[in-house]
Every structure is written in C-alpha cells, then in structure tokens.
Scaffold this motif. Structure first.
Motif, PDB file in Angstrom:
ATOM      1  N   ARG A 166      69.834  -9.526  15.835  1.00  0.00           N
ATOM      2  CA  ARG A 166      69.670  -8.330  15.015  1.00  0.00           C
ATOM      3  C   ARG A 166      70.414  -8.501  13.699  1.00  0.00           C
ATOM      4  O   ARG A 166      71.532  -9.003  13.663  1.00  0.00           O
ATOM      5  CB  ARG A 166      70.197  -7.093  15.759  1.00  0.00           C
ATOM      6  CG  ARG A 166      69.905  -5.786  15.042  1.00  0.00           C
ATOM      7  CD  ARG A 166      70.355  -4.593  15.876  1.00  0.00           C
ATOM      8  NE  ARG A 166      71.799  -4.567  16.060  1.00  0.00           N
ATOM      9  CZ  ARG A 166      72.667  -4.113  15.154  1.00  0.00           C
ATOM     10  NH1 ARG A 166      72.224  -3.644  13.984  1.00  0.00           N
ATOM     11  NH2 ARG A 166      73.957  -4.123  15.406  1.00  0.00           N
ATOM     12  N   LEU A 177      63.987  -3.028   8.428  1.00  0.00           N
ATOM     13  CA  LEU A 177      64.049  -4.485   8.352  1.00  0.00           C
ATOM     14  C   LEU A 177      65.488  -4.987   8.277  1.00  0.00           C
ATOM     15  O   LEU A 177      65.774  -6.125   8.657  1.00  0.00           O
ATOM     16  CB  LEU A 177      63.282  -4.987   7.120  1.00  0.00           C
ATOM     17  CG  LEU A 177      61.771  -4.759   7.130  1.00  0.00           C
ATOM     18  CD1 LEU A 177      61.179  -5.154   5.778  1.00  0.00           C
ATOM     19  CD2 LEU A 177      61.119  -5.560   8.253  1.00  0.00           C
ATOM     20  N   GLU A 210      65.407  -7.480  14.772  1.00  0.00           N
ATOM     21  CA  GLU A 210      65.591  -8.740  15.489  1.00  0.00           C
ATOM     22  C   GLU A 210      64.807  -9.828  14.753  1.00  0.00           C
ATOM     23  O   GLU A 210      63.640  -9.625  14.399  1.00  0.00           O
ATOM     24  CB  GLU A 210      65.087  -8.617  16.925  1.00  0.00           C
ATOM     25  CG  GLU A 210      65.912  -7.702  17.806  1.00  0.00           C
ATOM     26  CD  GLU A 210      67.210  -8.365  18.279  1.00  0.00           C
ATOM     27  OE1 GLU A 210      67.291  -9.613  18.239  1.00  0.00           O
ATOM     28  OE2 GLU A 210      68.130  -7.620  18.660  1.00  0.00           O
ATOM     29  N   THR A 211      65.429 -10.965  14.526  1.00  0.00           N
ATOM     30  CA  THR A 211      64.839 -11.992  13.667  1.00  0.00           C
ATOM     31  C   THR A 211      64.963 -13.363  14.326  1.00  0.00           C
ATOM     32  O   THR A 211      65.948 -13.640  15.010  1.00  0.00           O
ATOM     33  CB  THR A 211      65.544 -12.009  12.290  1.00  0.00           C
ATOM     34  OG1 THR A 211      65.535 -10.682  11.761  1.00  0.00           O
ATOM     35  CG2 THR A 211      64.845 -12.932  11.318  1.00  0.00           C
ATOM     36  N   LEU A 226      59.732  -8.767   5.432  1.00  0.00           N
ATOM     37  CA  LEU A 226      61.070  -9.009   4.885  1.00  0.00           C
ATOM     38  C   LEU A 226      61.000  -9.849   3.613  1.00  0.00           C
ATOM     39  O   LEU A 226      61.775  -9.631   2.682  1.00  0.00           O
ATOM     40  CB  LEU A 226      61.960  -9.697   5.927  1.00  0.00           C
ATOM     41  CG  LEU A 226      63.416  -9.949   5.507  1.00  0.00           C
ATOM     42  CD1 LEU A 226      64.105  -8.650   5.088  1.00  0.00           C
ATOM     43  CD2 LEU A 226      64.190 -10.628   6.634  1.00  0.00           C
ATOM     44  N   GLU A 271      55.443 -12.175   5.643  1.00  0.00           N
ATOM     45  CA  GLU A 271      56.250 -11.248   6.427  1.00  0.00           C
ATOM     46  C   GLU A 271      56.813 -10.120   5.550  1.00  0.00           C
ATOM     47  O   GLU A 271      57.129 -10.329   4.376  1.00  0.00           O
ATOM     48  CB  GLU A 271      57.387 -12.002   7.112  1.00  0.00           C
ATOM     49  CG  GLU A 271      56.899 -12.987   8.167  1.00  0.00           C
ATOM     50  CD  GLU A 271      58.047 -13.725   8.837  1.00  0.00           C
ATOM     51  OE1 GLU A 271      59.181 -13.204   8.821  1.00  0.00           O
ATOM     52  OE2 GLU A 271      57.805 -14.822   9.364  1.00  0.00           O
ATOM     53  N   PRO A 331      62.071 -16.000   5.395  1.00  0.00           N
ATOM     54  CA  PRO A 331      60.959 -15.436   6.174  1.00  0.00           C
ATOM     55  C   PRO A 331      59.627 -15.981   5.673  1.00  0.00           C
ATOM     56  O   PRO A 331      59.497 -16.391   4.515  1.00  0.00           O
ATOM     57  CB  PRO A 331      61.069 -13.926   5.904  1.00  0.00           C
ATOM     58  CG  PRO A 331      62.439 -13.716   5.370  1.00  0.00           C
ATOM     59  CD  PRO A 331      62.827 -14.973   4.668  1.00  0.00           C
TER      60      PRO A 331
END
Length: 240
Positions: A96, A198, A202-203, A17, A15, A11
C-alpha cells in the motif's frame, strides 16, 4: 558528460497513476509533451517552481541510478540484458502506498516497505553494474560535496555509483523538489486531493523501465518497459 541511462520503476503508461503523475508534474516523459491545466489545492505556476528536478527526471522510483554506459557496452546490449532479466524475474509487491516527506521532498512511498522489494532492488543494482562507467575523480568529489553521506553510504557510492542501495534503499516516487518547511503541509494536502485513492492503493512492481538523458541537463525520456514475467525461469522448472 555523455548521455545517461537509468533503470526505474514507473507505472504502466495506460495506468491511472501514470496519468495522474503526468498531470501533477506537467510533463509526459513518454512523449515529451507539456501538460497544463488547473490542479486541486495549488496553482500550476507554484507547483512548477517547486518541482523543477522532479519534472526533469520524470515520475519514477530509482532502482539503478542514472549512469553513463561503460565503453564496451551499448544501449542495445543494455536493452537485451533488461529483456533477459525481466524474463527471469517475477513481479514484486510494493504494498500500500502513502504520501510522505523525505528530507523535505514529497513522495509516494510504501506504507511498509517489504523486504522482498529491498532485495529485488539490490539484485537489479548488482546485475547491471557491468554496464556502468566509473566516474572521474571530479565527479566523485561533486557527489560528496555537502558531507551529508554516512561512511556506509560513501562505501556504497564508490562501489555502485549511488549511496542509497541495499539496506540504504528506500522506494519512493518523487512529487516535488525540497519544499520550504512552511509549505510542506499545503503541498501534502494538494497531492492527496490530486491523487485521491491512488495515493493509498496496493501496488506491484511489475516492470523495469529504461529512462534516458540524451545530454546533461536534458529531460529524461521513457524509452521502454520490460515486464517482469519470470517466463524463462518457469520454463526451466517445467522442463525438469
């Protein structure tokens, strides 16, 4: 063995995450700083003992595994090639996330890995294969030790230096080393508490990140991000 370079997804450094992963593993691969402090559901010392390898490599998903550069290649050439590749490639949906145990390792993985993600990872593996130095016979034997690889995985390792590519690829961002069976549920609960929403977000794979191992056994450092823009490909389309 000389220095090694790896092409990962991680990431962005700003961010949430990434911030949570640094807290969890206790090290920032961007600065090299050690991160201390309490964690929900587990003690810092206990997690430190269960994440030695994960902490050294840094929070990431492997796309092109750590490699020694071929004799005719340089770091500058690798970075130029990454910049060119990122200008051609569009971001890819990871989907996700979910917490999962992979052979006893706790990791964040896609709830349902998209085919496009698998295909993209394969493209990266092939595109940067010219940068990889071939291993010695002794290195190959070391990698085969244990006899746990299938014939197909050995074939892929011999061809690309890593057995988990193409149809064998499984996107994962590792959070621990292999856990004793009786501890797995507790660490899964602790990770769920630490990462919260987290762990199910959705990533997008929106960048390739170059990591560097300066010498054998040293912690990997985050060298630079190459944002996937597709600008070069889009320019050609507009020019038609």
């Amino acid at each position: 063995m000389p220095e090694r370079f790896a092409i990962y997804y991680a990431p962005g450094a700003a961010e949430p995450l990434w911030a949570k992963s640094k807290e969890w593993l206790g090290r920032d691969p961007l600065t090299g700083a050690t991160i201390d402090g309490p964690l929900a559901g587990t003690s810092r010392d206990a997690l430190f003992d269960r994440s030695v390898s994960a902490r050294r490599y840094g929070f990431h998903a492997t796309i092109k595994a750590p490699m020694t550069l071929a004799a005719d290649k340089s770091r500058a050439e690798l970075e130029d090639a990454l910049a060119d590749f990122a200008a051609e490639a569009e971001p890819v949906a990871i989907g996700r996330l979910k917490l999962s145990l992979i052979d006893g390792f706790l990791a964040l993985v896609p709830a349902d890995q998209p085919r496009e993600l698998t295909d993209f990872a394969g493209e990266v593996v092939e595109a940067f294969e010219p940068f990889r130095a071939l291993p010695s016979a002794a290195e190959r034997e070391r990698r085969l030790k244990g006899g746990h690889l299938s014939e197909r995985q050995i074939e892929l390792m011999d061809r690309f230096g890593y057995p988990y590519v193409f149809e064998q690829f499984r996107f994962h961002m590792t959070l621990t080393d292999r856990l004793p069976e009786h501890e797995r549920e507790a660490y899964s609960r602790a990770a769920a508490a630490h990462f919260g929403a987290l762990a199910e977000a959705e990533t997008m794979l929106d960048r390739l990140v170059l990591f560097h191992e300066p010498e054998p056994g040293a912690p990997f450092m985050r060298l630079g991000d190459f944002i996937l823009t597709g600008e070069a490909a889009n320019e050609r389309i507009r020019a038609r």
